[in-house]
Design an enzyme around this catalytic site. Sequence first.
Site, PDB file in Angstrom:
ATOM      1  N   SER A 141       8.162 -10.735   7.502  1.00 21.03           N
ATOM      2  CA  SER A 141       9.428 -10.052   7.490  1.00 21.03           C
ATOM      3  C   SER A 141      10.176 -10.092   8.819  1.00 21.03           C
ATOM      4  CB  SER A 141       9.208  -8.591   7.092  1.00 21.03           C
ATOM      5  OG  SER A 141       8.455  -7.909   8.073  1.00 21.03           O
ATOM      6  N   SER A 159       3.578 -10.168   9.028  1.00 20.16           N
ATOM      7  CA  SER A 159       5.008 -10.319   9.309  1.00 20.16           C
ATOM      8  C   SER A 159       5.395 -10.702  10.719  1.00 20.16           C
ATOM      9  CB  SER A 159       5.741  -9.042   8.943  1.00 20.16           C
ATOM     10  OG  SER A 159       6.019  -9.056   7.573  1.00 20.16           O
ATOM     11  N   LYS A 209      13.734  -5.615  16.296  1.00 16.26           N
ATOM     12  CA  LYS A 209      13.688  -5.680  14.832  1.00 16.26           C
ATOM     13  C   LYS A 209      14.387  -4.449  14.258  1.00 16.26           C
ATOM     14  CE  LYS A 209      10.415  -6.391  10.976  1.00 16.26           C
ATOM     15  NZ  LYS A 209       9.022  -6.697  10.585  1.00 16.26           N
TER      16      LYS A 209
HETATM   17  N1  GLN Z   1       4.376 -10.637   3.328  1.00 16.64           N
HETATM   18  C1  GLN Z   1       3.727  -9.366   3.365  1.00 16.64           C
HETATM   19  C2  GLN Z   1       4.383  -8.410   2.406  1.00 16.64           C
HETATM   20  O1  GLN Z   1       5.300  -8.788   1.807  1.00 16.64           O
HETATM   21  C3  GLN Z   1       3.662  -8.833   4.757  1.00 16.64           C
HETATM   22  C4  GLN Z   1       4.831  -8.037   5.157  1.00 16.64           C
HETATM   23  C5  GLN Z   1       4.678  -7.428   6.492  1.00 16.64           C
HETATM   24  O2  GLN Z   1       3.737  -7.718   7.238  1.00 16.64           O
HETATM   25  N2  GLN Z   1       5.579  -6.526   6.803  1.00 16.64           N
HETATM   26  O3  GLN Z   1       3.988  -7.296   2.251  1.00 16.64           O
END
Ligand code: GLN
Length: 489
Positions: A153, A177, A76
Amino acid sequence: MINLTIVEALKKLKSREISATELTHAYLSRIEKYGDKLNCYITRTPERALADAAAADERIANGTARTLDGIPIAMKDLFATKGIRTTAASRMLENFVPEYESTISQKFIDAGTVLLGKSNLDEFAMGTFSKTSYFGAPVNPWQIEKHLTAGGSSGGSTSAVAGGLAMGATGTDTGGSIRFPCSITGLVGMKPTYGLCSRWGCVAFASSLDTPGPIARTVNDAALLLSVMAGHDTKDSTSTPNAKFEFDSELKPILGDGKKLRIGVIKEFNNVQISDDMKTLFEKRIADLKSLGAEIVEVSIPNILDALAAYYIIAPAEASSNLARYDGMRYGLRVEGVDLEDTYKKTRAAGFGEEVQRRMLIGTAVLSSESYEVYFMQAARVRRMISDSFASAFDNCDLIVCPSGASTALPLDSDLTPLEYYALDLFTVAMNLAGVPAVSVPCGLASNGLPLGMQVVGRRFDDMRVLQLAKHIETAAAIDNRPTKILGE
Ligand code: GLN
């Protein structure tokens, strides 16, 4: 070769039936063929991959093979990689080349993996569809013509693994995410116990929630990746001393043969609206667990529906503080202004996308002296209650199961409001607030042919049993997630 699991590939590599170089070439041509369509990599590293593969082949030949020698993976693009651009999918870091290696990516180097590239994500990991990426959204390889989201994400990682453009990948999970994108791409994704995997060298979003974890096609593969990622790191003060996750190629069953296990179902989630398919598949898998001898009990996490509100105060608050470092002075983008303050303003206005700016505004607001007590401290209290409720729920059961999301992957061009995106995290954020381990595992295919996932949640540091139960669910669901079947040869 693209359909091999990591466990299968390792066997073939060790027996010299295939070489790491051959395997890497297979992935590189797959990336060549589908990389642009899926937009799953921000930076591809083919030369590095071939060099890694040659080194792995040499070690395998002279009998010094490492745990994951020759396995091609995606990292990532939130993990700093020495000498390789690390962008966090932001314009702010578009040309940032770190001079250091994150602990997690170093562990993969030490384990002998082959780095295929840096996978796409939401900007600074803020989002749910990976649409906030400065480099455009990755695409879900399932029913590719429909242009569905691969989630966020960690959407580049899930797109790559589901499409066969990487054998496994890393993700980070701050509010879901890893688990949400895995649930809609037919993959296994684990948010380990907070403190098990080092955050050092991983671009910070919300430090008390950020959790690196593995993304793979099977539970065994995920466990294998986690065994490489886990471990104490003196460079991360929130890393747990003696943190360990030991695994040797096959998860042992925790059900069947008269074994006893109490599995909790969260009462408060009963009235949350989910798709009929999700409901049916979830109930089917519960019935399977029952028939294996599990006892199903209802547990209560009274404040779990407030987790979203607490998360969307705590995460932006921490983000606003973490992202204050991007000021154009030391590294990253710099847009020259008439004076210092103007340079700050111009740099930050140009470097951050809309969602990141929104989060920083919210974060700064909830930390301001007039809001701190009513918003931030209140959210911190809710967080504590949720954490305590999980602990008491585990007095009545060994593990908890719940859906990973409400429905199958939505089209990338869905026009949702910010609040509607935030609401998609309903099933995942509480586990981050509590720091407990949670995995998303495929629970079947919906009537539209797309995959759905469910979660297994455990006590802190009960990561092994979480994966063991997930394996039973994986076996019962038996979905076919071979990449060549999903995306073509
Ligand atoms: N969808 C969540 C956010 O926008 C989780 C993001 C994440 O876990 N990095 O914060």
